[in-house]
Enzyme design. Structure first.
Site, PDB file in Angstrom:
ATOM      1  N   HIS A 161       1.820  -3.181   5.250  1.00 29.41           N
ATOM      2  CA  HIS A 161       0.568  -2.602   4.748  1.00 29.41           C
ATOM      3  C   HIS A 161       0.543  -2.817   3.232  1.00 29.41           C
ATOM      4  O   HIS A 161       0.974  -1.961   2.456  1.00 29.41           O
ATOM      5  CB  HIS A 161       0.495  -1.109   5.087  1.00 29.41           C
ATOM      6  CG  HIS A 161      -0.822  -0.477   4.783  1.00 29.41           C
ATOM      7  ND1 HIS A 161      -1.337   0.555   5.550  1.00 29.41           N
ATOM      8  CD2 HIS A 161      -1.732  -0.692   3.806  1.00 29.41           C
ATOM      9  CE1 HIS A 161      -2.503   0.926   5.052  1.00 29.41           C
ATOM     10  NE2 HIS A 161      -2.755   0.186   3.977  1.00 29.41           N
ATOM     11  N   HIS A 212       2.092   6.236  13.310  1.00 27.56           N
ATOM     12  CA  HIS A 212       2.150   7.189  12.209  1.00 27.56           C
ATOM     13  C   HIS A 212       2.910   8.441  12.649  1.00 27.56           C
ATOM     14  O   HIS A 212       2.428   9.230  13.442  1.00 27.56           O
ATOM     15  CB  HIS A 212       0.757   7.586  11.691  1.00 27.56           C
ATOM     16  CG  HIS A 212       0.781   7.921  10.215  1.00 27.56           C
ATOM     17  ND1 HIS A 212       1.276   9.098   9.723  1.00 27.56           N
ATOM     18  CD2 HIS A 212       0.383   7.212   9.142  1.00 27.56           C
ATOM     19  CE1 HIS A 212       1.160   9.106   8.398  1.00 27.56           C
ATOM     20  NE2 HIS A 212       0.633   7.966   8.020  1.00 27.56           N
ATOM     21  N   GLU A 270      -1.720  -4.620   7.934  1.00 25.20           N
ATOM     22  CA  GLU A 270      -2.627  -3.474   7.877  1.00 25.20           C
ATOM     23  C   GLU A 270      -3.261  -3.361   6.499  1.00 25.20           C
ATOM     24  O   GLU A 270      -2.698  -3.826   5.502  1.00 25.20           O
ATOM     25  CB  GLU A 270      -1.865  -2.166   8.138  1.00 25.20           C
ATOM     26  CG  GLU A 270      -1.178  -2.081   9.467  1.00 25.20           C
ATOM     27  CD  GLU A 270      -0.458  -0.763   9.649  1.00 25.20           C
ATOM     28  OE1 GLU A 270      -0.098  -0.449  10.789  1.00 25.20           O
ATOM     29  OE2 GLU A 270      -0.252  -0.033   8.646  1.00 25.20           O
TER      30      GLU A 270
END
Length: 271
Positions: free
Chosen positions: A57, A209, A88
């Protein structure tokens, strides 16, 4: 555009893939100028241990993953048969430049602000519908699978599909917070319903997450059709105790237990 899998092809026997998010490895490296720990070397070790993919990310401020990491890891995964690369980020910040250049297997669109501490919410519909359609279409034209980071809202899944996205990634922080409490079964039921709604709308399902070795098996037993989990923070923390190779193998054991035991909604920790 990557073909969608028909809803009826999703079943509880489709094994969930583990994608290791290596952002926290890069965060530790960035506290010095020595290049250690080596993000590419440890990503290779994760793949050798049985991970099916690598996730990054890259945020605009490069607080952890940097542009050269994104490119170096693309080269690593390209040499690894069967592994997938997931990038991401916010498609309205820096993400699409990487998608255009590298054409990863998957890009996960996350509605982060540029200075956000960590991802903490999914896309909102109908508010985000029209602005997402062009970037989803562009990624699809490049042959890149698109996953939308989403809260567990069954009513939002049909609109997520109308963007042209292939998948949703269910944001699992609420589940992780409720794990082991009296709210666990109620919260977990929301994720089950959201996944069912996504599959009915023609979407595939990812999740991520705050999933960890305690809660992962219970989540996968209850939530149908999860094709991929992206895990970083807890996995890297566990690696400090167990070593990265054993940690990846233990997460794979958690996944295996989800498919070797009878499905159980709201069950307690399984390890």
């Amino acid at each position: 555009m990557n073909p969608l899998v028909a809803p009826e092809s999703h079943d509880r026997h489709s094994r969930t893939a583990l994608s290791v998010n290596v952002n926290k490895i890069a965060l530790l490296r960035n506290t010095r100028h020595l290049g250690i720990p080596d993000v590419v070397k440890l990503s290779r070790q994760a793949l050798e241990a049985g991970a099916q993919g690598i996730t990054v990310h890259p945020r605009p401020d490069e607080r952890h993953i940097r542009a050269h990491d994104v490119r170096d890891l693309a080269a690593l995964v390209a040499e690894w048969p069967g592994a997938e690369y997931n990038i991401e980020g916010n498609p309205f910040h820096n993400l699409m430049d990487f998608v255009r250049e590298l054409r990863p297997h998957q890009c996960t669109f996350v509605p982060d602000s540029s200075d956000q501490f960590t991802s903490d919410h999914g896309w909102s519909f109908p508010d985000d519908l029209e602005r997402l359609k062009p970037v989803v279409a562009e990624a699809n034209r490049l042959g890149v699978r698109v996953s939308l980071f989403m809260d567990p809202l069954p009513e939002a899944m049909a609109q997520a599909r109308s963007t042209g996205a292939d998948r949703v990634e269910l944001y699992t922080e609420a589940f992780a917070s409720a794990w082991g409490t009296e709210r666990q079964a109620q919260v977990l039921a929301r994720y089950t319903a959201a996944a069912e709604a996504a599959i009915a709308a023609g979407l595939q399902v990812n999740a991520g997450h705050d999933l960890n070795r305690d809660n992962l098996t219970g989540f996968l037993r209850a939530v149908p059709g999860v094709l991929e989990v992206s895990i970083g923070h807890a996995l890297v923390a566990d690696a400090l105790e167990l070593g990265l190779t054993e940690t990846v193998r233990d997460y794979q054991r958690c996944i295996q237990r989800a498919y070797s035991a009878p499905p159980s909604r709201g069950s307690g920790p399984s390890r």
